[in-house]
Write a protein that holds these residues in place. Structure first.
Motif, PDB file in Angstrom:
ATOM      1  N   PRO A 137       0.797  -1.241   0.000  1.00 10.60           N
ATOM      2  CA  PRO A 137       0.000   0.000   0.000  1.00 10.60           C
ATOM      3  C   PRO A 137       0.825   1.285   0.000  1.00 10.60           C
ATOM      4  O   PRO A 137       0.247   2.372  -0.042  1.00 10.60           O
ATOM      5  CB  PRO A 137      -0.823  -0.114   1.297  1.00 10.60           C
ATOM      6  N   ILE A 138       2.156   1.186   0.062  1.00 13.23           N
ATOM      7  CA  ILE A 138       2.981   2.399   0.093  1.00 13.23           C
ATOM      8  C   ILE A 138       2.685   3.281  -1.109  1.00 13.23           C
ATOM      9  O   ILE A 138       2.534   4.506  -0.988  1.00 13.23           O
ATOM     10  CB  ILE A 138       4.475   2.029   0.146  1.00 13.23           C
ATOM     11  N   SER A 139       2.579   2.690  -2.292  1.00 11.09           N
ATOM     12  CA  SER A 139       2.387   3.490  -3.510  1.00 11.09           C
ATOM     13  C   SER A 139       1.059   4.241  -3.489  1.00 11.09           C
ATOM     14  O   SER A 139       0.970   5.357  -4.010  1.00 11.09           O
ATOM     15  CB  SER A 139       2.471   2.595  -4.749  1.00 11.09           C
ATOM     16  N   LEU A 140       0.030   3.656  -2.886  1.00 11.54           N
ATOM     17  CA  LEU A 140      -1.268   4.324  -2.814  1.00 11.54           C
ATOM     18  C   LEU A 140      -1.181   5.610  -1.999  1.00 11.54           C
ATOM     19  O   LEU A 140      -1.579   6.689  -2.461  1.00 11.54           O
ATOM     20  CB  LEU A 140      -2.310   3.385  -2.201  1.00 11.54           C
ATOM     21  N   TYR A 141      -0.667   5.506  -0.782  1.00  6.21           N
ATOM     22  CA  TYR A 141      -0.627   6.675   0.101  1.00  6.21           C
ATOM     23  C   TYR A 141       0.442   7.674  -0.346  1.00  6.21           C
ATOM     24  O   TYR A 141       0.286   8.891  -0.156  1.00  6.21           O
ATOM     25  CB  TYR A 141      -0.411   6.220   1.537  1.00  6.21           C
ATOM     26  N   HIS A 142       1.499   7.172  -0.965  1.00  6.17           N
ATOM     27  CA  HIS A 142       2.495   8.060  -1.575  1.00  6.17           C
ATOM     28  C   HIS A 142       1.841   8.872  -2.696  1.00  6.17           C
ATOM     29  O   HIS A 142       2.049  10.086  -2.817  1.00  6.17           O
ATOM     30  CB  HIS A 142       3.662   7.238  -2.108  1.00  6.17           C
ATOM     31  N   VAL A 195       4.036   1.911   5.761  1.00  4.81           N
ATOM     32  CA  VAL A 195       2.645   1.951   5.305  1.00  4.81           C
ATOM     33  C   VAL A 195       1.761   2.638   6.339  1.00  4.81           C
ATOM     34  O   VAL A 195       0.928   3.502   6.007  1.00  4.81           O
ATOM     35  CB  VAL A 195       2.125   0.523   5.029  1.00  4.81           C
ATOM     36  N   ILE A 196       1.921   2.280   7.599  1.00  3.49           N
ATOM     37  CA  ILE A 196       1.079   2.843   8.660  1.00  3.49           C
ATOM     38  C   ILE A 196       1.267   4.353   8.756  1.00  3.49           C
ATOM     39  O   ILE A 196       0.301   5.118   8.857  1.00  3.49           O
ATOM     40  CB  ILE A 196       1.394   2.158  10.006  1.00  3.49           C
ATOM     41  N   VAL A 197       2.516   4.804   8.703  1.00  2.00           N
ATOM     42  CA  VAL A 197       2.794   6.241   8.825  1.00  2.00           C
ATOM     43  C   VAL A 197       2.264   7.000   7.611  1.00  2.00           C
ATOM     44  O   VAL A 197       1.640   8.063   7.740  1.00  2.00           O
ATOM     45  CB  VAL A 197       4.303   6.481   9.008  1.00  2.00           C
ATOM     46  N   LEU A 198       2.502   6.470   6.411  1.00  2.00           N
ATOM     47  CA  LEU A 198       2.039   7.152   5.206  1.00  2.00           C
ATOM     48  C   LEU A 198       0.518   7.227   5.146  1.00  2.00           C
ATOM     49  O   LEU A 198      -0.048   8.224   4.669  1.00  2.00           O
ATOM     50  CB  LEU A 198       2.578   6.448   3.958  1.00  2.00           C
ATOM     51  N   ARG A 199      -0.153   6.192   5.603  1.00  2.00           N
ATOM     52  CA  ARG A 199      -1.621   6.204   5.618  1.00  2.00           C
ATOM     53  C   ARG A 199      -2.131   7.346   6.490  1.00  2.00           C
ATOM     54  O   ARG A 199      -3.062   8.074   6.109  1.00  2.00           O
ATOM     55  CB  ARG A 199      -2.148   4.865   6.126  1.00  2.00           C
ATOM     56  N   MET A 200      -1.533   7.527   7.649  1.00  2.00           N
ATOM     57  CA  MET A 200      -1.944   8.598   8.542  1.00  2.00           C
ATOM     58  C   MET A 200      -1.717   9.969   7.893  1.00  2.00           C
ATOM     59  O   MET A 200      -2.606  10.830   7.898  1.00  2.00           O
ATOM     60  CB  MET A 200      -1.160   8.502   9.851  1.00  2.00           C
ATOM     61  N   PHE A 201      -0.537  10.168   7.276  1.00  2.00           N
ATOM     62  CA  PHE A 201      -0.225  11.446   6.642  1.00  2.00           C
ATOM     63  C   PHE A 201      -1.149  11.723   5.454  1.00  2.00           C
ATOM     64  O   PHE A 201      -1.604  12.856   5.253  1.00  2.00           O
ATOM     65  CB  PHE A 201       1.228  11.467   6.178  1.00  2.00           C
ATOM     66  N   ALA A 202      -1.405  10.692   4.640  1.00  2.00           N
ATOM     67  CA  ALA A 202      -2.217  10.885   3.441  1.00  2.00           C
ATOM     68  C   ALA A 202      -3.646  11.273   3.800  1.00  2.00           C
ATOM     69  O   ALA A 202      -4.232  12.178   3.187  1.00  2.00           O
ATOM     70  CB  ALA A 202      -2.207   9.620   2.585  1.00  2.00           C
ATOM     71  N   ARG A 203      -4.232  10.628   4.784  1.00  2.00           N
ATOM     72  CA  ARG A 203      -5.612  10.948   5.159  1.00  2.00           C
ATOM     73  C   ARG A 203      -5.700  12.361   5.734  1.00  2.00           C
ATOM     74  O   ARG A 203      -6.688  13.069   5.509  1.00  2.00           O
ATOM     75  CB  ARG A 203      -6.134   9.916   6.155  1.00  2.00           C
ATOM     76  N   ARG A 204      -4.677  12.798   6.462  1.00  2.00           N
ATOM     77  CA  ARG A 204      -4.669  14.166   6.975  1.00  2.00           C
ATOM     78  C   ARG A 204      -4.498  15.175   5.855  1.00  2.00           C
ATOM     79  O   ARG A 204      -5.132  16.245   5.853  1.00  2.00           O
ATOM     80  CB  ARG A 204      -3.542  14.336   7.997  1.00  2.00           C
ATOM     81  N   ALA A 205      -3.640  14.862   4.882  1.00  2.00           N
ATOM     82  CA  ALA A 205      -3.365  15.807   3.797  1.00  2.00           C
ATOM     83  C   ALA A 205      -4.582  15.996   2.890  1.00  2.00           C
ATOM     84  O   ALA A 205      -4.895  17.111   2.479  1.00  2.00           O
ATOM     85  CB  ALA A 205      -2.172  15.325   2.972  1.00  2.00           C
ATOM     86  N   VAL A 206      -5.268  14.909   2.600  1.00  2.00           N
ATOM     87  CA  VAL A 206      -6.448  14.987   1.738  1.00  2.00           C
ATOM     88  C   VAL A 206      -7.627  15.579   2.491  1.00  2.00           C
ATOM     89  O   VAL A 206      -8.466  16.285   1.935  1.00  2.00           O
ATOM     90  CB  VAL A 206      -6.791  13.597   1.167  1.00  2.00           C
ATOM     91  N   GLY A 207      -7.677  15.305   3.807  1.00  2.00           N
ATOM     92  CA  GLY A 207      -8.768  15.839   4.625  1.00  2.00           C
ATOM     93  C   GLY A 207     -10.009  14.963   4.539  1.00  2.00           C
ATOM     94  O   GLY A 207      -9.994  13.883   3.935  1.00  2.00           O
TER      95      GLY A 207
END
Length: 502
Positions: A137-142, A195-207
């Motif tokens: 899932p890294i590529s998704l949240y990246h 993956v866990i860290v990127l998921r958290m950042f991506a959801r915050r960035a997108v809102g």
């Protein structure tokens, strides 16, 4: 300022990742041996090949998030990101099962191991599947962070995780379990953390973290994603065919030498990947806004800067491979073997890197079908080319095939992009934006190599002369490609400042 910051941090991430791999390699060879490193090289190839399961969803997410932010549809992008998270988990499970079931066959019939037991090779392949599943899932949240113009967060996470993973892996191999299995277990654990860290950042960035799951919304992006999936499959086959063929045709030790050369050349990615990840959402936003004048200016300026930096580094690798590898590995015989392979791989990768800009423009303009057609054409060309050259010349043939196909790609891909997408991206633009940088960086690099040969200098002196030649090429390239006022405007644009008056 955001464009420049994203580019700088992304480039820093690429530099750190490449340096980590280069620094860690002697330790891996010391603790595991050359054949075991061949397995690590095979894993890298397998990781790239399995990207076909992405089906073009990661670049689709980048484009949708960038467009959603630009036109005020952030919640729909957040819903898409959350829904695709479930899809990626399913794909990770499928990859794990497929790799596990095929591990025995790969270990016994595909990889040409001589000293490693078959059970060790089979277990290593199974753990490759675990690694792939944990990192999938890294590529998704990246992609989500790229679209939200928060590339810096993804890059910082990647740097931190890769540094910790390398240090931990070396420590485990040095003081605990000295096996290839231990290597893959540690790497899988850190992949899951990323993956866990990127998921958290991506959801915050997108809102819109409360956005619902909406599997019906996948139909909206399916057309673009399906074509992108085709691009991904054919593109990955093109980029990895040399490694796939050689992993079957040559010994695991020779394949390890080829992967050493590929690792050395991967340093060119410090420019290519950050440039694509930074400019792709920007191109998408400008096209959505209809600002073609700004798009043309950004495209031309970025291409010239990129070409200057890329070819200065590439020609440094081409002309200084042997002293560089001698100092890196402390083995002159290995350096002599991989030097010509590295040179041709560097040429091919530099040509391929230039084509990131037309490719980026094709995707940003919503024409993945065009990118797919070009990729299919390249695949038709590369299959017989690499097979014949590999049978004739072994690993050198694989590198020559990669360079030849990318020359074909640059000529044909540029013409098609100028004809079908934007006229400014055609052959006249290629000559204007790339011709001067190539000439300006090639001449100093060649002169530096001739000086080193005539004076018969040592490795350190040779690298010093090569470094001076590269810096000279950078200066000549910038001076020949930009007027002082134009260069100031480019810097101001990158920093997000008003352009100075002419």
């Amino acid at each position: 300022m955001q464009l420049a910051r994203n580019m700088v941090v992304a480039m820093a991430n690429s530099v750190v990742v490449v340096l980590i791999n280069l620094i860690a390699l002697p330790f891996y060879l010391r603790f595991l041996g050359m054949e075991a490193y061949g397995l690590i090289g095979f894993y890298a190839t397998l990781q790239t090949v399995f990207q076909v399961f992405d089906l073009g969803l990661a670049p689709t997410v980048s484009r949708e998030v960038a467009r959603g932010i630009e036109i005020g549809r952030r919640r729909r992008s957040a819903s898409l990101l959350r829904t695709l998270g479930v899809v990626y988990i399913g794909a990770a499970i499928a990859i794990l099962m497929l790799t596990t079931f095929s591990a025995t066959w790969i270990g016994e019939h595909w990889l040409q191991a001589k000293s490693l037991p078959r059970t060790t090779v089979t277990q290593a392949v199974m753990l490759m599947g675990v690694n792939l599943a944990c990192r999938w899932p890294i590529s998704l949240y990246h992609g989500g962070l790229i679209g939200a113009h928060h590339l810096a967060r993804s890059a910082a996470t990647s740097m931190a995780v890769n540094i910790c993973a390398a240090i931990t892996t070396i420590a485990v191999l040095a003081w605990s379990v000295r096996s290839i299995q231990a290597f893959f277990v540690v790497q899988a654990a850190f992949g899951l953390v990323q993956v866990i860290v990127l998921r958290m950042f991506a959801r915050r960035a997108v809102g819109e973290c409360d956005a619902p799951y909406d599997f019906g919304d996948l139909k909206r992006v399916w057309h673009f994603s399906a074509w992108m999936g085709g691009v991904a499959i054919t593109g990955l086959l093109v980029s990895q065919l040399d490694k796939i063929v050689l992993s079957r045709m040559v010994s695991l030790e020779s394949f390890a030498h080829y992967m050493l050369a590929a690792l050395l050349v991967s340093g060119l990615q410090i420019f290519t990947v950050p440039a694509f990840n930074t400019l792709y959402p920007k191109f998408s936003a400008l096209i959505a806004r209809g600002d073609i004048v700004a798009l043309e200016h950004l495209y031309g300026s970025a291409t010239k800067l990129f070409a200057i930096a890329l070819f200065a580094l590439a020609f440094g690798v081409v002309f200084q491979t042997r002293p560089l590898v001698t100092l890196w590995l402390g083995n002159a015989s290995v350096a002599a073997e991989i030097a010509p392979v590295s040179a041709w791989l560097a040429v091919g990768s530099a040509l391929n890197g230039i084509m990131y800009f037309p490719y980026c423009l094709q995707l940003a303009s919503g024409q993945p079908r065009l990118a797919f057609a070009i990729a299919v054409g390249l695949l038709i060309v590369i299959i017989p080319t690499v097979l014949l050259l590999a049978m004739w010349l072994g690993t050198l043939g694989g590198a020559l095939g990669w360079a030849a196909v990318n020359m074909f790609y640059m000529v044909v891909g540029t013409w098609v992009t100028g004809k079908k997408v934007m006229a400014f991206a055609g052959w006249p633009g290629l000559l204007r934006n790339v011709g001067i940088p190539v000439l300006a960086t090639f001449v100093p690099a060649l002169i530096g190599a001739l000086i080193c040969r005539m004076l018969a200098v040592g490795p350190w002196t040779s690298l010093g002369i090569g470094g001076i030649a590269a810096l000279s090429g950078l200066a000549l390239g910038i001076g020949g490609s930009f007027s002082p006022s134009e260069f100031r405007r480019v810097v101001a644009m990158a920093l997000g400042r008003p352009a100075p008056a002419q």
